[in-house]
Design a protein around this motif. Structure first.
Motif, PDB file in Angstrom:
ATOM      1  N   GLY A 123      14.680  12.386  -3.137  1.00  0.00           N
ATOM      2  CA  GLY A 123      14.817  11.782  -1.824  1.00  0.00           C
ATOM      3  C   GLY A 123      13.659  10.861  -1.514  1.00  0.00           C
ATOM      4  N   PRO A 124      13.469  10.523  -0.243  1.00  0.00           N
ATOM      5  CA  PRO A 124      12.414   9.580   0.151  1.00  0.00           C
ATOM      6  C   PRO A 124      11.025   9.998  -0.306  1.00  0.00           C
ATOM      7  CG  PRO A 124      13.937   9.945   1.966  1.00  0.00           C
ATOM      8  CD  PRO A 124      14.306  10.918   0.907  1.00  0.00           C
ATOM      9  N   ASN A 125      10.704  11.288  -0.215  1.00  0.00           N
ATOM     10  CA  ASN A 125       9.380  11.733  -0.659  1.00  0.00           C
ATOM     11  C   ASN A 125       9.197  11.500  -2.152  1.00  0.00           C
ATOM     12  OD1 ASN A 125       8.423  12.672   1.837  1.00  0.00           O
ATOM     13  ND2 ASN A 125       9.652  14.513   1.643  1.00  0.00           N
ATOM     14  N   GLY A 126      10.265  11.669  -2.917  1.00  0.00           N
ATOM     15  CA  GLY A 126      10.194  11.396  -4.348  1.00  0.00           C
ATOM     16  C   GLY A 126       9.923   9.934  -4.623  1.00  0.00           C
ATOM     17  N   ALA A 127      10.520   9.044  -3.815  1.00  0.00           N
ATOM     18  CA  ALA A 127      10.309   7.609  -4.002  1.00  0.00           C
ATOM     19  C   ALA A 127       8.844   7.246  -3.782  1.00  0.00           C
ATOM     20  CB  ALA A 127      11.205   6.829  -3.047  1.00  0.00           C
ATOM     21  N   MET A 128       8.297   7.659  -2.631  1.00  0.00           N
ATOM     22  CA  MET A 128       6.927   7.267  -2.303  1.00  0.00           C
ATOM     23  C   MET A 128       5.905   7.937  -3.224  1.00  0.00           C
ATOM     24  SD  MET A 128       7.209   5.061   0.063  1.00  0.00           S
ATOM     25  CE  MET A 128       8.680   4.570  -0.839  1.00  0.00           C
ATOM     26  N   THR A 129       6.134   9.209  -3.559  1.00  0.00           N
ATOM     27  CA  THR A 129       5.183   9.901  -4.434  1.00  0.00           C
ATOM     28  C   THR A 129       5.185   9.297  -5.827  1.00  0.00           C
ATOM     29  OG1 THR A 129       5.608  11.937  -3.189  1.00  0.00           O
ATOM     30  CG2 THR A 129       4.472  12.160  -5.284  1.00  0.00           C
ATOM     31  N   SER A 161      14.817   0.838  10.330  1.00  0.00           N
ATOM     32  CA  SER A 161      13.414   1.242  10.423  1.00  0.00           C
ATOM     33  C   SER A 161      12.630   0.801   9.196  1.00  0.00           C
ATOM     34  CB  SER A 161      13.313   2.761  10.595  1.00  0.00           C
ATOM     35  OG  SER A 161      13.929   3.175  11.791  1.00  0.00           O
ATOM     36  N   VAL A 162      13.266   0.823   8.024  1.00  0.00           N
ATOM     37  CA  VAL A 162      12.590   0.391   6.794  1.00  0.00           C
ATOM     38  C   VAL A 162      12.197  -1.077   6.892  1.00  0.00           C
ATOM     39  CG1 VAL A 162      12.968  -0.102   4.352  1.00  0.00           C
ATOM     40  CG2 VAL A 162      13.582   2.128   5.275  1.00  0.00           C
ATOM     41  N   VAL A 163      13.118  -1.917   7.371  1.00  0.00           N
ATOM     42  CA  VAL A 163      12.819  -3.347   7.516  1.00  0.00           C
ATOM     43  C   VAL A 163      11.684  -3.544   8.519  1.00  0.00           C
ATOM     44  CG1 VAL A 163      13.750  -5.579   8.235  1.00  0.00           C
ATOM     45  CG2 VAL A 163      15.169  -4.004   6.908  1.00  0.00           C
ATOM     46  N   GLN A 164      11.782  -2.867   9.666  1.00  0.00           N
ATOM     47  CA  GLN A 164      10.734  -2.997  10.680  1.00  0.00           C
ATOM     48  C   GLN A 164       9.388  -2.511  10.148  1.00  0.00           C
ATOM     49  OE1 GLN A 164      12.619  -0.604  13.704  1.00  0.00           O
ATOM     50  NE2 GLN A 164      13.430  -2.395  14.780  1.00  0.00           N
ATOM     51  N   PHE A 165       9.422  -1.419   9.388  1.00  0.00           N
ATOM     52  CA  PHE A 165       8.179  -0.860   8.853  1.00  0.00           C
ATOM     53  C   PHE A 165       7.526  -1.821   7.859  1.00  0.00           C
ATOM     54  CE2 PHE A 165       6.206   1.541   5.346  1.00  0.00           C
ATOM     55  CZ  PHE A 165       5.115   2.051   6.033  1.00  0.00           C
ATOM     56  N   PHE A 187       2.407  -7.274  -7.039  1.00  0.00           N
ATOM     57  CA  PHE A 187       3.789  -7.758  -6.950  1.00  0.00           C
ATOM     58  C   PHE A 187       4.747  -6.745  -7.580  1.00  0.00           C
ATOM     59  CE2 PHE A 187       7.335 -10.046  -8.950  1.00  0.00           C
ATOM     60  CZ  PHE A 187       7.928 -10.590  -7.824  1.00  0.00           C
ATOM     61  N   TYR A 188       4.321  -6.154  -8.693  1.00  0.00           N
ATOM     62  CA  TYR A 188       5.147  -5.152  -9.375  1.00  0.00           C
ATOM     63  C   TYR A 188       5.370  -3.931  -8.473  1.00  0.00           C
ATOM     64  CZ  TYR A 188       6.415  -1.553 -12.792  1.00  0.00           C
ATOM     65  OH  TYR A 188       7.037  -0.531 -13.468  1.00  0.00           O
ATOM     66  N   LEU A 189       4.288  -3.462  -7.840  1.00  0.00           N
ATOM     67  CA  LEU A 189       4.424  -2.317  -6.932  1.00  0.00           C
ATOM     68  C   LEU A 189       5.303  -2.665  -5.731  1.00  0.00           C
ATOM     69  CD1 LEU A 189       0.757  -0.940  -6.943  1.00  0.00           C
ATOM     70  CD2 LEU A 189       2.757   0.020  -8.113  1.00  0.00           C
ATOM     71  N   LEU A 190       5.189  -3.910  -5.253  1.00  0.00           N
ATOM     72  CA  LEU A 190       6.032  -4.340  -4.138  1.00  0.00           C
ATOM     73  C   LEU A 190       7.507  -4.327  -4.535  1.00  0.00           C
ATOM     74  CD1 LEU A 190       6.152  -5.427  -1.248  1.00  0.00           C
ATOM     75  CD2 LEU A 190       5.927  -7.740  -2.187  1.00  0.00           C
ATOM     76  N   VAL A 191       7.795  -4.752  -5.776  1.00  0.00           N
ATOM     77  CA  VAL A 191       9.177  -4.702  -6.269  1.00  0.00           C
ATOM     78  C   VAL A 191       9.677  -3.259  -6.311  1.00  0.00           C
ATOM     79  CG1 VAL A 191      10.649  -5.093  -8.289  1.00  0.00           C
ATOM     80  CG2 VAL A 191       9.039  -6.856  -7.560  1.00  0.00           C
ATOM     81  N   LEU A 192       8.805  -2.357  -6.780  1.00  0.00           N
ATOM     82  CA  LEU A 192       9.187  -0.941  -6.792  1.00  0.00           C
ATOM     83  C   LEU A 192       9.503  -0.450  -5.380  1.00  0.00           C
ATOM     84  CD1 LEU A 192       6.637   0.649  -9.315  1.00  0.00           C
ATOM     85  CD2 LEU A 192       8.987  -0.077  -9.752  1.00  0.00           C
ATOM     86  N   LEU A 193       8.646  -0.842  -4.427  1.00  0.00           N
ATOM     87  CA  LEU A 193       8.865  -0.425  -3.038  1.00  0.00           C
ATOM     88  C   LEU A 193      10.178  -0.982  -2.492  1.00  0.00           C
ATOM     89  CD1 LEU A 193       5.289  -0.791  -1.527  1.00  0.00           C
ATOM     90  CD2 LEU A 193       6.678   1.282  -1.491  1.00  0.00           C
ATOM     91  N   LEU A 194      10.405  -2.272  -2.718  1.00  0.00           N
ATOM     92  CA  LEU A 194      11.620  -2.901  -2.195  1.00  0.00           C
ATOM     93  C   LEU A 194      12.873  -2.367  -2.882  1.00  0.00           C
ATOM     94  CD1 LEU A 194      10.426  -6.602  -1.797  1.00  0.00           C
ATOM     95  CD2 LEU A 194      10.625  -4.819  -0.053  1.00  0.00           C
ATOM     96  N   SER A 195      12.720  -1.798  -4.068  1.00  0.00           N
ATOM     97  CA  SER A 195      13.858  -1.181  -4.749  1.00  0.00           C
ATOM     98  C   SER A 195      14.098   0.240  -4.251  1.00  0.00           C
ATOM     99  CB  SER A 195      13.618  -1.160  -6.264  1.00  0.00           C
ATOM    100  OG  SER A 195      13.443  -2.464  -6.763  1.00  0.00           O
ATOM    101  N   ALA A 196      13.000   0.956  -3.989  1.00  0.00           N
ATOM    102  CA  ALA A 196      13.126   2.371  -3.654  1.00  0.00           C
ATOM    103  C   ALA A 196      13.368   2.613  -2.170  1.00  0.00           C
ATOM    104  CB  ALA A 196      11.872   3.119  -4.094  1.00  0.00           C
ATOM    105  N   LEU A 197      12.715   1.829  -1.293  1.00  0.00           N
ATOM    106  CA  LEU A 197      12.831   2.093   0.145  1.00  0.00           C
ATOM    107  C   LEU A 197      14.266   1.962   0.667  1.00  0.00           C
ATOM    108  CD1 LEU A 197       9.581   0.586   1.714  1.00  0.00           C
ATOM    109  CD2 LEU A 197      10.327   2.964   1.751  1.00  0.00           C
ATOM    110  N   PRO A 198      14.993   0.874   0.347  1.00  0.00           N
ATOM    111  CA  PRO A 198      16.386   0.814   0.828  1.00  0.00           C
ATOM    112  C   PRO A 198      17.240   1.965   0.298  1.00  0.00           C
ATOM    113  CG  PRO A 198      15.655  -1.350   0.102  1.00  0.00           C
ATOM    114  CD  PRO A 198      14.612  -0.372  -0.336  1.00  0.00           C
ATOM    115  N   LEU A 199      17.047   2.305  -0.997  1.00  0.00           N
ATOM    116  CA  LEU A 199      17.804   3.424  -1.557  1.00  0.00           C
ATOM    117  C   LEU A 199      17.441   4.721  -0.843  1.00  0.00           C
ATOM    118  CD1 LEU A 199      19.716   4.608  -3.649  1.00  0.00           C
ATOM    119  CD2 LEU A 199      17.780   4.751  -5.250  1.00  0.00           C
TER     120      LEU A 199
END
Length: 605
Positions: free
Chosen positions: A232-238, A124-128, A275-287
């Motif tokens: 958890g996931p909420n911690g990542a996005m927040t 779902s993360v990849v699709q999202f 780009f920096y925020l995208l790196v953060l997202l790509l690091s946090a979302l899979p985890l």
């Protein structure tokens, strides 16, 4: 109180107009703040959170609220752009693009969130992420086309800001709406640790982006990973949202490590921040997805274990495992209960076997040895002695556990208390055996004369019918002899009924002793007997009858009985197709002829 708040909140959010109104206010606030922060930087925003709010609103609203939700997005976008003093023509173009991007994002992401569950699953993360990038790209293309900007800096900026806004905000809002808030309302003390961790992320972000001396951009990444792991996931996005807000505002004010770059134009700085925020997202979302999957597996295993324990307790069934390498036994709680023990450390293998009844222990050891040797499943029932000395019946079924190479590494199976069922079966078996004995006795009594123990009239007539049918079918001879004790009434009168019974019983014994095993001697009346002789012709039947008559005449009747007892006999032999009644009538006629001619005689029909 908390339940009331949750119920009121649910009614509040599902009202047709109120939920779109809330989204409208939130959209306007986020859009206005983002536009305000971009003043003086050529209007280039780092993140557009409003796009995530609009798509989340559409995903969470009911179908009846959807038209009102689109209207709220139009009004909020128009008002925010008007507040930023953007020309009316561009306001119309931007509002159109914002509204269409909300619809595109909704239709792309709703298929991922079809089950209305968390999107924090690996696939779902990849699709999202793909859906967010597609939505941002299409939205940028629409805005560029409507404003005539073409594939310029505006297109790139619009696409990246919208994509980041969707990636950061949508998962956070969806996950909160799916139960995170309700959990905090039920357990408000759980809020303390997330607040402290996110406050630490904010402090770290401020410290890193408030200075332009050291390239410390890796530090917020560490903070995001720690927040993801602990919350958890909420911690990542927040945490990423916090970094985006603090980092973007300070970076746009010419502060932060990004300004250490040689090229520091507004577009380059903003693009690098994105780009920096995208790196953060790509690091946090899979985890976050992996941690979410781990938590779901733990929850499912825990739930399955609770169901298993309840089922085992209800059915009196436990499970066990034997590690072949360590010779170590594991017992479930119900196995302990069946043994009359409190759950605790599992006993050694020898100790487990010693609980079995001494007479059944060799059988159990043999089953285990055979299983280890042959690797074939086993199923046996045995008795065990509980810790309180109670004898119980148990059933054990086992199989071999193998590793990936196919080698046997353990034994496992179930252990069931079948005491009640076994005792019930034993009682049923005893009752069945008793019933069978009683039935046999009843059958015997129904076919046997109570005084003499030989066949009664009913049994004798049934035997005669059977043998008559066989004789007629096979053409073999059949003879019948009827015997009547002479002057039996006078014996009863002179010596008493007890002596008469003795005479009856002894006569029956003499009749039985004179015939073959294939013949039958029966009592058909008070002092009247019948001999049925299959395969005997008239001469043979007369010889048998004469032996019986002589044995009665010469018998010793005891001191209390008569000196002599005699009997008259009539013999009849099957001549053609006569029936049983006719054959008996002929023998009876011969008997009465013997009586008339002086008694103690045998006459043939």
């Amino acid at each position: 109180m908390r339940n009331a708040l949750m119920q009121n909140g649910h009614r509040f959010s599902t009202h047709v107009g109120i939920w779109p109104a809330l989204v409208c206010v939130a959209y306007f606030a986020c859009a206005a703040i983002a536009l305000k922060l971009t003043e003086g930087t050529d209007g280039i925003a780092t993140v557009w959170p409003a796009s995530g709010i609009s798509i989340s609103g559409l995903l969470l609203c009911r179908p009846a609220q959807r038209p009102a939700m689109f209207l709220a997005i139009v009004l909020a976008s128009f008002a925010a752009n008007l507040y930023a003093q953007i020309p009316v023509v561009e306001i119309v173009a931007f509002t159109t693009a914002n509204t269409l991007e909300a619809g595109i994002g909704y239709f792309c992401i709703r298929e991922i969130n079809r089950e209305r569950e968390t999107i924090y699953r690996p696939l779902s993360v990849v699709q999202f992420c793909i859906a967010a990038l597609l939505t941002g790209t299409l939205s940028g293309a629409i805005a560029s086309a409507l404003t005539g900007a073409g594939l310029s800096i505006m297109f790139v900026s619009w696409a990246t800001t919208v994509s980041l806004g969707i990636m950061i905000v949508v998962p956070l809002i969806l996950n909160i709406a799916r139960g995170f808030t309700a959990s905090l309302l039920r357990h408000p003390r759980l809020l303390a640790m997330p607040v402290l961790i996110l406050a630490a992320v904010a402090i770290v972000s401020y410290v890193v982006f408030h200075q332009s001396t050291f390239p410390l951009l890796f530090v917020p990444l560490m903070a995001v990973i720690i927040a993801t792991y602990l919350i958890g996931p909420n911690g990542a996005m927040t945490s990423i949202l916090i970094i985006a807000v603090i980092g973007s505002s300070l970076t746009l004010n010419d502060s932060g490590p990004i300004h250490l770059m040689r090229e520091r134009g507004p577009f380059v700085v903003t693009l690098f921040m994105q780009f920096y925020l995208l790196v953060l997202l790509l690091s946090a979302l899979p985890l976050a997805a992996l941690l979410g999957a781990r938590d779901r597996v733990i929850t499912e295993v825990s739930r399955a274990n609770r169901w298993l324990e309840m089922s085992e307790h209800f059915a009196h069934v436990g499970h066990w495992r034997l590690d072949l390498a360590k010779q170590k036994v594991f017992w479930s709680e119900e196995v302990f209960h069946i043994h009359g023990l409190e759950p605790g450390p599992s006993p050694p293998l020898e100790g487990a076997i010693n609980y079995y009844h001494p007479n059944d222990r060799p059988k159990v050891e043999d089953f285990l040895a055979r299983l280890i040797e042959t690797h074939e499943p086993f199923d046996f029932q045995a008795r065990l002695i509980t810790d309180q000395g109670e004898e119980r019946y148990v059933r054990s079924r086992g199989d071999v556990e193998r590793n990936a190479a196919g080698d046997a590494v353990g034994l496992f199976g179930i252990f069931q208390d079948v005491t009640e069922a076994t005792l019930t079966n034993l009682r049923l078996a005893e009752a069945r055996e008793l019933a069978e004995r009683q039935a046999d006795m009843a059958m015997l009594m129904a076919q046997t004369d109570a005084l003499t123990g030989i066949a009664n009239r009913r049994s004798a007539l049934g035997f005669l019918e059977t043998e008559l049918h066989r004789a007629l079918k096979n053409g073999t001879p059949l003879s019948v002899a009827i015997l009547d004790i002479d002057h039996f009434k006078s014996i009863n009168d002179r010596f008493g009924h007890g002596a008469g019974d003795v005479v009856i019983r002894k006569t029956a014994a003499l009749c039985s002793g004179a015939v073959r095993s294939s013949d039958l001697a029966g009592r058909i009346g008070g002092e009247e007997f019948v001999l049925i002789l299959p395969g005997a012709d008239s001469a043979t039947a007369q010889n048998v009858g004469e032996r019986v008559r002589v044995s009665i005449e010469t018998a010793d009747w005891g001191a209390d009985g008569p000196d002599t007892v005699t009997a008259s006999i009539g013999v009849a032999t099957l001549k053609g197709t006569e029936g049983a009644e006719q054959l008996l009538a002929e023998a009876d006629g011969a008997l009465y002829r013997a009586k008339r001619e002086g008694r103690n005689l045998l006459r043939a029909a």
